[in-house]
Every structure is written in C-alpha cells, then in structure tokens.
Design an enzyme around this catalytic site. Structure first.
Site, PDB file in Angstrom:
ATOM      1  N   ARG A  18       0.794  -1.238   0.000  1.00 54.72           N
ATOM      2  CA  ARG A  18       0.000   0.000   0.000  1.00 54.72           C
ATOM      3  C   ARG A  18       0.825   1.286   0.000  1.00 54.72           C
ATOM      4  NH1 ARG A  18      -3.664  -1.638   4.919  1.00 54.72           N
ATOM      5  NH2 ARG A  18      -1.951  -3.121   5.173  1.00 54.72           N
ATOM      6  N   GLY A  31       9.305  -3.632  12.111  1.00 56.69           N
ATOM      7  CA  GLY A  31      10.087  -2.602  11.435  1.00 56.69           C
ATOM      8  C   GLY A  31       9.267  -1.440  10.915  1.00 56.69           C
ATOM      9  N   ASN A  49      38.317  29.934  -7.062  1.00 56.51           N
ATOM     10  CA  ASN A  49      39.088  28.922  -6.326  1.00 56.51           C
ATOM     11  C   ASN A  49      39.400  27.680  -7.154  1.00 56.51           C
ATOM     12  OD1 ASN A  49      36.294  28.361  -6.296  1.00 56.51           O
ATOM     13  ND2 ASN A  49      36.547  26.968  -4.577  1.00 56.51           N
TER      14      ASN A  49
HETATM   15  C1  UD1 Z   1      -0.235  -8.353  12.923  1.00 51.43           C
HETATM   16  C2  UD1 Z   1      -0.793  -9.248  14.008  1.00 51.43           C
HETATM   17  C3  UD1 Z   1      -2.050  -8.597  14.579  1.00 51.43           C
HETATM   18  C4  UD1 Z   1      -1.755  -7.229  15.093  1.00 51.43           C
HETATM   19  C5  UD1 Z   1      -1.090  -6.380  14.009  1.00 51.43           C
HETATM   20  C6  UD1 Z   1      -0.607  -5.102  14.597  1.00 51.43           C
HETATM   21  C7  UD1 Z   1      -0.245 -11.532  13.387  1.00 51.43           C
HETATM   22  C8  UD1 Z   1      -0.737 -12.792  12.808  1.00 51.43           C
HETATM   23  N1  UD1 Z   1      -1.098 -10.530  13.443  1.00 51.43           N
HETATM   24  O1  UD1 Z   1      -1.177  -8.347  11.870  1.00 51.43           O
HETATM   25  O2  UD1 Z   1      -2.560  -9.395  15.641  1.00 51.43           O
HETATM   26  O3  UD1 Z   1      -2.916  -6.597  15.557  1.00 51.43           O
HETATM   27  O4  UD1 Z   1       0.041  -7.061  13.445  1.00 51.43           O
HETATM   28  O5  UD1 Z   1      -0.146  -4.258  13.583  1.00 51.43           O
HETATM   29  O6  UD1 Z   1       0.897 -11.466  13.821  1.00 51.43           O
HETATM   30  N2  UD1 Z   1       6.141  -9.703   8.431  1.00 51.43           N
HETATM   31  C9  UD1 Z   1       7.235 -10.422   8.044  1.00 51.43           C
HETATM   32  N3  UD1 Z   1       7.053 -11.610   7.422  1.00 51.43           N
HETATM   33  C10 UD1 Z   1       5.824 -12.124   7.177  1.00 51.43           C
HETATM   34  C11 UD1 Z   1       4.705 -11.380   7.578  1.00 51.43           C
HETATM   35  C12 UD1 Z   1       4.894 -10.171   8.210  1.00 51.43           C
HETATM   36  O7  UD1 Z   1       8.373 -10.000   8.254  1.00 51.43           O
HETATM   37  O8  UD1 Z   1       5.753 -13.206   6.623  1.00 51.43           O
HETATM   38  C13 UD1 Z   1       6.336  -8.419   9.110  1.00 51.43           C
HETATM   39  C14 UD1 Z   1       5.801  -7.243   8.307  1.00 51.43           C
HETATM   40  O9  UD1 Z   1       6.825  -6.701   7.486  1.00 51.43           O
HETATM   41  C15 UD1 Z   1       5.399  -6.270   9.403  1.00 51.43           C
HETATM   42  C16 UD1 Z   1       4.986  -7.169  10.556  1.00 51.43           C
HETATM   43  O10 UD1 Z   1       5.593  -8.415  10.305  1.00 51.43           O
HETATM   44  O11 UD1 Z   1       6.458  -5.461   9.831  1.00 51.43           O
HETATM   45  C17 UD1 Z   1       3.487  -7.329  10.684  1.00 51.43           C
HETATM   46  O12 UD1 Z   1       2.976  -7.922   9.537  1.00 51.43           O
HETATM   47  P1  UD1 Z   1       1.553  -7.551   8.963  1.00 51.43           P
HETATM   48  O13 UD1 Z   1       1.293  -8.341   7.766  1.00 51.43           O
HETATM   49  O14 UD1 Z   1       1.403  -6.094   8.860  1.00 51.43           O
HETATM   50  O15 UD1 Z   1       0.622  -8.101  10.158  1.00 51.43           O
HETATM   51  P2  UD1 Z   1      -0.899  -7.781  10.384  1.00 51.43           P
HETATM   52  O16 UD1 Z   1      -1.702  -8.623   9.463  1.00 51.43           O
HETATM   53  O17 UD1 Z   1      -1.116  -6.343  10.368  1.00 51.43           O
END
Ligand code: UD1
Ligand code: CA
Length: 451
Positions: free
Chosen positions: A14, A100, A382
């Site tokens: 996004r 991150g 210069n």
């Molecule tokens: C996650 C949480 C959710 C929480 C939310 C808060 C889980 C299953 N869900 O959901 O409960 O409310 O964060 O923002 O954990 N990432 C990786 N590798 C992956 C997937 C994600 O490194 O395979 C990293 C992403 O880059 C990011 C973070 O993990 O920094 C969170 O991932 P994201 O997909 O945003 O999680 P949410 O679905 O938002």
C-alpha cells in the site's frame, strides 16, 4: 540476556513504492532505523532483522556491527518470520519481537514489557482502541488472556473486543523454541500466525501478562503514505512541544520540522517553516528567520539568521548576522560578529571576527582575517578546472565590488583592492591594488546608426 527480533520482510504494497516499506522515512530516518535505535537503547545482546522484500537494499542500508540479517524468502506470516531466526536465538534469552514499520515505539514501554518475561510468563503489548478494525483482538477469560484472534478469523462477538494486539511481545527463547515449530497455517489467511503462541502459552500454564501502550501513535504501524504523514505530524508536534518546554519560542509549532536533534539555549526564537537536519545546536538568544534550513550546524549566542538561508556543516560564532538568502556550505566558520548578507555563498571559508561579506559574493577555500570588507559581487576564483586553490585575506583588507580573486592568492593586512579588479598576484601590507584597464573618456562619440 536480551535478544531483539525486528520483523521487516513485508512488502508494504500500500505504499505503492519501488522501495521496501521499512526504508521509507519518518523525520528523515528509515522507519526500521527508528526501531533499531530503540533496540540499541535497550542494550540488546543481539539484534536480528528479518528481511524479505528488497532484502539486499534493506541490508545494505542498515548494515552495522551488532546487527544480523536473516532472510525470509517467502512471507508466510509473522510466526514464519520468527521461525527463520529461531536457530539463532538462545533458550535462556528474553526475546523481544518488534515490527520494522512501527517507528514510534517507546523505550520505556519496551522496558516495562521485558520485565514481564520469566520461565512462567510472557509479555504482550496491547492497547484499547475505539476502532479496533483490522487488528488482532485480545481474548480474555476471567481477566486472563487466553488467545489472540485475527480480525479475519474473529467471530461476531470477538469483533466487538476493543483491546487489540500491537504485535509487540516478549517471550523466553526456550518458549519460542517449544511453540514456534508447532504453528499451523490453518486459518483464514493461510499464514503462520505468531499470535497463536498466546493460546499455546495458556495451555502450557505460561501466564500472558499485558502492558498497555502509552498512546496509539506509539504502536501505529505505517501501511500507506497517509499514515506516514499522520505519524510524521504527531512526531513533529512532540518535538515542537519539547523545544517549547525547554524554553524556545516557536512562532508556529505546527510549522517546524526536525529531522535529527535540535538543541536550543535560552530565549531562542524560531520563525515559521524552518527545517533542522542532523545535529543542530543553537546558543542563547539565537533568532532564526522564516524558511531557513539548517543541517549539522552550531550557532553561537545572539546570532541572527534571516529568512531563506541554507546552512550545512558550518560553525557560526556569537553575534553574527546571516542572510536573508544566504547559503553557507560545508566548512564555513564564522568568528564573532561576522556578517554574511544576501545572495552570498561560502564554502570551506573562515570569516574572521567582525568581517563583512554583505552582498552577491562567493567565498570558497578562503581565510579571512578580522574586519575584512568584501564588496558586492566579489568572488574567489578557487577552481582552475582541475584543482582547488586558497585565497588568504589579511586583517582589515577592503575588497572593492566586482573583484575576481584568482587563487592561489594572498592579500596582506590592510590591502585595498580597487573595484572591478582581477587579482592574480599577492599584495604587500597596506597597498592599493588596481588591476583593471584605465578609463578613457572620448569626446564627441557618435553611436552607430541603423542602415
Ligand atoms: C499483525 C498481528 C495482529 C496485530 C497487528 C498489529 C499476526 C498474525 N497478526 O497483523 O494481531 O494486531 O500485526 O499491527 O501477527 N512480516 C514479516 N514476514 C511475514 C509477515 C509479516 O516480516 O511473513 C512483518 C511485516 O513486514 C510487518 C509485521 O511483520 O512489519 C506485521 O505484519 P503484517 O502483515 O502487517 O501483520 P498484520 O496482518 O497487520
Ligand atoms: Ca500491519
């Protein structure tokens, strides 16, 4: 022992960007670098960053001693991401998991969370939100946390829960070693959810202790550029607030941007639309006019910078006057009471005490003594096309307007240069130097006429 895992493998679709999300910036610094700063403040024994999308680019930008990178080649969920670092985590360590893309997390909050970790407990950072949409919900029974359920897997009743998972948690390494291999991806998103370890903790009689985040912004993840801008404003308002509490006057606290560290002495006044980058320090009673941009610069007491001035990597003494519309490039050093006026550019230049460079001038690779006066349009030549050369100007030298000083050249104390001169050789003390063709006045001159 504290080990920190930072999840940074996600693409950030996004953001609509060619750049990996975690490298987008807040206050001029990558999101993930803010998180790494917090990790350093916690004096972690190890920092492990899980990278995936744009891994090469992320690693290249973040590489520093003490940081390990672990690649997650396919993004199969937050649990899968932590699984990638599992072999490198120590059983006896407290493992703190951060995101991150959540740049404003506070060190104190994390310290509180870490204290919750033991052989029989783990820590979970949660917050109550009026609008919990999109987040994992914290499920409690008799007050105790029993599970986290993701929005897409939640029942109608669970959707009503307003306490949400921020994603930040702290767990014993041994517990992660026990639970992570047991994760399954049988859920609405087909992902390995890190959040599923909460229910595992519960069934292993490990208490899930929650800590409440201090503010929503602290735990807000950035998903798009609107949220990025919102967090930026929140952060800048905080900085403006701190500056004012420390005694600075900001003519409009909504119109200042600090991308680094700005320190102010007493009674400083900063007009609107100023940008401060890197490390900038202002002494007492410093005034900064509107639309100034200062980077890695220190400014002495009572100095005034007038509007639209750009200063980089320079040191200004006390009681100086600079601008409006001045450009001080790296290595400009102004002694006390020096004056730099409009449309003047300096670079690697020492401007002695009380010396004035008032208008339309370039001073580069130069040393000016005390009380030098440089007339409008004078420049130091210069650069010969290959090398840079120095111009040395003694105390009390007066340089007439529109003079070209062809470096290397040294003007001894008290020299006067006639306006319009092109100076190619050095002068002796107190000489008048005239280096221009002599004026001829021709009587009865007839202008050409059109044929
Ligand atoms: C996650 C949480 C959710 C929480 C939310 C808060 C889980 C299953 N869900 O959901 O409960 O409310 O964060 O923002 O954990 N990432 C990786 N590798 C992956 C997937 C994600 O490194 O395979 C990293 C992403 O880059 C990011 C973070 O993990 O920094 C969170 O991932 P994201 O997909 O945003 O999680 P949410 O679905 O938002
Ligand atoms: Ca998210």
């Amino acid at each position: 022992m504290l080990e920190i895992v930072i999840l940074a493998a996600g693409k950030g679709t996004r953001m609509c960007s060619a750049k990996p999300k975690v490298l987008h910036t807040l206050a001029g610094k990558a999101f993930v670098s803010h998180v790494i700063d917090r990790a350093h403040e916690l004096e972690a024994d190890g920092i492990k960053v899980v990278i995936g999308h744009g891994a090469e680019q992320v690693e290249k930008q973040l590489a520093e001693p003490g940081i390990e990178f672990v690649e997650q080649t396919e993004q199969l969920g937050t649990g899968h991401a932590v699984q990638q670092v599992l072999p490198r985590l120590h059983a006896e360590a407290t493992v703190l998991i951060l995101y991150g893309d959540v740049p404003l997390i506070k060190t104190n909050t994390l310290k509180r969370l870490i204290t919750k970790v033991s052989e029989t407990s783990m820590g979970l950072l949660t917050i109550e939100l009026a609008n919990p949409a999109g987040y994992g919900r914290i499920v409690r029974e008799d007050g105790e946390v029993t599970a986290i359920v993701e929005q897409k897997d939640a029942t109608k009743e669970q959707m009503q829960i307003t306490e949400i998972n921020t994603g930040v948690m702290a767990v014993k390494g041994a517990h992660l070693q026990q639970w992570l291999p047991a994760l399954s991806n049988e859920n609405a998103q087909g992902e390995y959810y890190l959040t599923d370890i909460v229910a595992m903790a519960r069934s292993n009689d490990v208490l899930v202790e929650t800590v409440q985040a201090a503010s929503e912004s602290e735990v807000m993840g950035v998903n798009n550029r609107v949220q990025q801008a919102e967090l930026e404003r929140f952060y800048q308002r905080g900085i403006a607030h701190d500056l004012m509490i420390a005694g600075a006057t900001l003519l409009d606290p909504a119109r200042i941007d600090c991308r680094g560290v700005l320190t102010t002495g007493s009674d400083c006044v900063i007009d609107v639309n100023c940008i401060f980058e890197g490390e900038v320090s202002l002494g007492d009673n410093v005034h900064i006019g509107a639309n100034c941009h200062l980077k890695d610069t220190s400014i002495g007491d009572n100095t005034q910078i007038f509007s639209n001035t750009y200063i980089e990597e320079s040191q200004l003494g006390e009681d100086c006057l600079v601008g409006p519309f001045a450009r001080l490039r790296p290595g400009s050093v102004l002694a006390q009471k020096a004056k730099i006026g409009n449309f003047v550019e300096t670079k690697k230049a020492y401007i002695g005490k009380g010396s004035k460079v008032n208008h339309l001038t370039y001073v580069g690779d130069a040393e000016l003594g005390e009380n030098v006066n440089i007339g409008a349009g004078a420049i130091t030549c210069n650069y010969d096309g290959a090398n840079k050369h120095k111009t040395i100007i003694g105390d009390g030298v007066f340089i007439g307007s529109n003079t070209a000083l062809v470096a290397p050249v040294t003007l001894a104390k008290g020299t006067t240069i006639a306006a319009g001169s092109t100076i190619t050789s050095s002068s002796q003390e107190n000489q008048l130097v005239v280096a221009r063709t002599k004026q001829r006045n021709i009587d009865g001159w007839r202008r050409p006429v059109k044929k």
